[in-house]
Design an enzyme around this catalytic site. Structure first.
Site, short mmCIF file in Angstrom:
data_model
loop_
_atom_site.label_atom_id
_atom_site.label_comp_id
_atom_site.label_asym_id
_atom_site.label_seq_id
_atom_site.Cartn_x
_atom_site.Cartn_y
_atom_site.Cartn_z
CE LYS A 101 40.92 39.17 45.82
NZ LYS A 101 41.66 40.17 46.50
CE LYS B 279 46.65 35.62 47.18
NZ LYS B 279 45.66 36.41 46.64
CE LYS C 48 47.59 44.81 47.69
NZ LYS C 48 47.74 43.47 48.23
N1 AQP Z 1 38.65 43.54 44.79
C1 AQP Z 1 38.51 43.88 46.06
N2 AQP Z 1 37.40 44.51 46.49
C2 AQP Z 1 37.26 44.88 47.79
N3 AQP Z 1 38.22 44.65 48.72
C3 AQP Z 1 39.34 44.03 48.34
N4 AQP Z 1 40.47 43.67 48.99
C4 AQP Z 1 41.31 43.06 48.13
N5 AQP Z 1 40.78 43.02 46.91
C5 AQP Z 1 39.55 43.62 47.01
C6 AQP Z 1 40.70 43.92 50.40
O1 AQP Z 1 41.88 44.72 50.49
C7 AQP Z 1 42.60 44.37 51.66
C8 AQP Z 1 44.02 44.05 51.32
O2 AQP Z 1 44.16 42.88 50.60
P1 AQP Z 1 45.50 42.02 50.73
O3 AQP Z 1 46.62 42.71 50.13
O4 AQP Z 1 45.73 41.67 52.14
O5 AQP Z 1 45.23 40.72 49.99
P2 AQP Z 1 44.28 40.31 48.85
O6 AQP Z 1 42.89 40.19 49.39
O7 AQP Z 1 44.82 39.10 48.27
O8 AQP Z 1 44.35 41.57 47.88
P3 AQP Z 1 44.73 41.68 46.40
O9 AQP Z 1 44.56 43.11 46.02
O10 AQP Z 1 43.99 40.69 45.57
O11 AQP Z 1 46.26 41.37 46.39
P4 AQP Z 1 47.11 40.21 45.78
O12 AQP Z 1 47.05 40.39 44.31
O13 AQP Z 1 48.44 40.46 46.35
O14 AQP Z 1 46.53 38.90 46.22
C9 AQP Z 1 41.85 43.17 52.28
O15 AQP Z 1 41.01 43.66 53.30
C10 AQP Z 1 41.05 42.65 51.15
O16 AQP Z 1 39.88 41.99 51.56
#
Ligand code: AQP
Length: 326
Positions: free
Chosen positions: A192, A110, A195
């Site tokens: 990965k 990040k 969002k």
């Molecule tokens: N690509 C993924 N595959 C499987 N699981 C995933 N998670 C996130 N991306 C994947 C799981 O979803 C839950 C919520 O994630 P989060 O919002 O707490 O944070 P993150 O991991 O940082 O998710 P994002 O989607 O990538 O969001 P942003 O873009 O905001 O950083 C967690 O259980 C995560 O493991």
């Protein structure tokens, strides 16, 4: 058995969030005491728009309900409403070596993604997550693979606290999906799905049929034209096979056989159809919940009250052990 997990209200939920986290939550809510949080304090560690935050919180909670999570069975609340989460995170910070936080993959990734926004909150993210988990005496934490390292750190922090001050915390374990714990980006399949990336890189839970088809049809693959799982050499097609397998409940081997000698275009068309069918229910349910603002607020307030009782009791014990005034 107690379960805790949460999601950042940072944008549209995608199929990675669903397969990695929510699908496991749905299974666990049938057999355990579950606490599901909207982690708004974690959302503000990366660039965000304050005016959008409340909307994103509501949108995320509607997504929880549309996905089938049941407020009659589980506790739901907004993280910032229980002050003890931040309080405990501070206390845990006093026993966590700086090196542990600096080596976390998410912090490094990040920080690289937002070089203008490397704040202490981002470094301390895992402390707040440990606090979220430990304050509820959690046994299992269902998350995607990207969050496994943070759960392991929470376990380490719990052990260190118990050894230093006396036993208060349970040592939580991570709960990973057998398949789908790390869904990759459609445009850059070595990263990965996220969002906050380019919208074409993810299939969102509430995407319209035409958007699903468009994104799948242009998803990055390779020039080999062989539908075979090989995450290292063929990350794009392997990711699409994983998605197909998770939504069809068919093993990858069977899908490879079914699509043997068939080109990527037809496979992608079939995958689009499958996703359109399987995600239709989410779109329908989302519409149902969109106008139920009062009901949503009531569920979150009730959840908050129940969570507060557990959080206050744990904090009382923590302060006692640490020699702080109660
Ligand atoms: N690509 C993924 N595959 C499987 N699981 C995933 N998670 C996130 N991306 C994947 C799981 O979803 C839950 C919520 O994630 P989060 O919002 O707490 O944070 P993150 O991991 O940082 O998710 P994002 O989607 O990538 O969001 P942003 O873009 O905001 O950083 C967690 O259980 C995560 O493991």
């Amino acid at each position: 058995m107690r379960i805790f997990s949460g999601i950042r209200p940072t944008g549209e939920l995608h199929i990675g969030n669903y397969l990695g986290a929510i699908k496991q939550w749905l299974a666990l809510q049938k057999r355990a005491e579950c606490i599901f949080c909207i982690v708004d304090l974690h959302a503000i560690t990366t660039p965000y728009e304050p005016k959008e935050l409340q909307k994103n919180i509501k949108k995320l909670f509607i997504a929880y309900l549309a996905a089938g999570l049941n407020p009659k069975k589980s506790i739901f609340f907004i993280q910032s409403q229980i002050k003890e989460h931040s309080e405990l995170a501070w206390l845990l910070g006093t026993i966590t070596p700086l090196g542990e936080l600096k080596r976390m993959t998410q912090f490094k990734e990040k920080a690289k993604k937002h070089p203008e926004y490397i704040n202490v909150g981002l470094l301390n993210y895992p402390l707040l997550m440990a606090s979220d988990i430990l304050i509820y005496n959690t046994d299992l934490v269902p998350v995607g693979k990207d969050q496994q390292q943070h759960v392991e750190l929470s376990r380490l922090i719990a052990r260190k606290f118990n050894n230093t001050f006396g036993k208060v915390f349970k040592e939580p374990k991570v709960f990973l999906a057998k398949s789908g714990a790390k869904i990759m980006s459609l445009t850059e399949p070595t990263k990965k799905m996220s969002k906050t990336d380019n919208p074409n890189s993810s299939i969102d839970l509430f995407d319209k049929a035409e958007d699903i088809r468009k994104k799948i049809m242009v998803a990055t693959t390779d020039s080999e034209k062989i539908i075979k799982y090989d995450a290292l050499r063929k990350p794009g097609i392997s990711n699409l096979l994983t998605i197909y397998s998770c939504f069809s409940n068919k093993p990858i081997k069977e899908i490879e056989k079914e699509f043997k000698n068939i080109g990527y275009r037809i496979f992608k068309e079939k995958l689009s159809q499958l996703l359109i069918e399987k995600l239709e229910i989410f779109r329908k349910k989302e519409k149902e919940f969109k106008n139920k603002t009062a009901e949503i607020e009531k569920i979150l307030k009730q959840g908050e009250k129940r969570a507060q009782i557990i959080a206050s009791a744990t904090m009382k014990k923590v302060k006692e052990k640490m020699g702080l005034s109660k």
